[in-house]
Enzyme design. Sequence first.
Site: not given
Ligand code: NAD
Length: 311
Positions: A11, A32, A57, A72, A104, A144, A148
């Site tokens: 991501g 991913d 997944d 992440l 763990k 969401y 979280k």
């Molecule tokens: P993103 O959507 O680009 O990345 C998320 C990644 O997780 C993607 O590659 C997706 O394919 C993968 N993914 C989703 N569900 C999955 C699953 N069930 N199994 C395996 N992989 C899975 O988003 P991002 O901006 O890179 O965010 C990354 C993390 O940071 C997330 O957990 C998000 O909640 C958190 N976050 C991001 C922000 C932001 O502003 N970018 C803010 C707060 C929290």
Amino acid sequence: MKRILITGGAGFIGSHLSEKLLEQGNEVICLDNFFTGRKANIRHLLSNPEFEFIRHDITEPIFLEVDQIYNLACPASPIHYQYNPVKTVKTSVMGAINMLGLAKRIRVPILQASTSEIYGDPLVHPQTESYWGNVNCLGPRSCYDEGKRVAETLFYNYHQQNKVDIKIVRIFNTYGPRMLENDGRVVSNFIVQALRNENITVYGQGSQTRSFCFITDLLDALIKMMNSGDFHGPVNLGNPGEFTILELAEKVLKLTGSSSKIIFKPLPKDDPTQRQPDISLAKEKLGWKPVISLEEGLQYTIEYFRKTIKK
Ligand code: NAD
Ligand code: UDP
């Protein structure tokens, strides 16, 4: 050299983190399911012998031997996390259980990418970690936000009950290259609209505020937190500079030199009215504060989209 697992590694944040941890001499296992991640984000890393990709997944368990885990995996943009809300909850909750179970068993530190969304539409401003939040458990954002929140609870419980070395970071809006051009988040939307000379879509009156952190600043904080010894968080990570969405639209117009017009569209339900991190704890415990201004970060992001978007 450590072997480091990054879930969601293909991501936006995960691919930058993979790159940075490799640069620092580590081995990276990137996991991913490509829901919102892309092969293009990690293609340049595939030839590196210290980089390994696993399509998996996190709602399913996995058995690996690593030294650290960054959890992440979870769609982050409202359009994507609302596309299949049940799956979003499963990813946060079952994903946390599976990754905590792994941490763990192999006794390694695990960092949870939590979010400013756990504060909901905050009544305390700026937000400190001690604030419990104002979240609607039944709204469009709840899959969401509540997912979280439960993930944080699970991390806390595994720490209390099983002595797992947890690290909880609450990330505020982060932006930069590799955001998807169509994922609906405000920075990528406005830049792409401006570069295409399309209307800039401000939701509501644009008076709601956000605080935007550039990706390189966030990466430093994530790595500092992972290596912060006995400090477990939660800790806010973000840039305290606070801007209205209208101000952001005007900055993007100025920096791109675009002829786009600003238009106003309905405000989505439960859209938080204000958001600004209090980062005193991050400064004290991690010796961290962001250094990239919004203008500078926007310029880097505009350069990226100029090269990559289809006009
Ligand atoms: P993103 O959507 O680009 O990345 C998320 C990644 O997780 C993607 O590659 C997706 O394919 C993968 N993914 C989703 N569900 C999955 C699953 N069930 N199994 C395996 N992989 C899975 O988003 P991002 O901006 O890179 O965010 C990354 C993390 O940071 C997330 O957990 C998000 O909640 C958190 N976050 C991001 C922000 C932001 O502003 N970018 C803010 C707060 C929290
Ligand atoms: N927003 C907007 N126009 C857009 C996309 C988003 O005005 O084209 C607004 C949105 O309503 C919210 C803010 O920008 O108030 C940030 O939205 P984003 O989806 O990036 O993140 P979040 O709401 O989760 O902070």
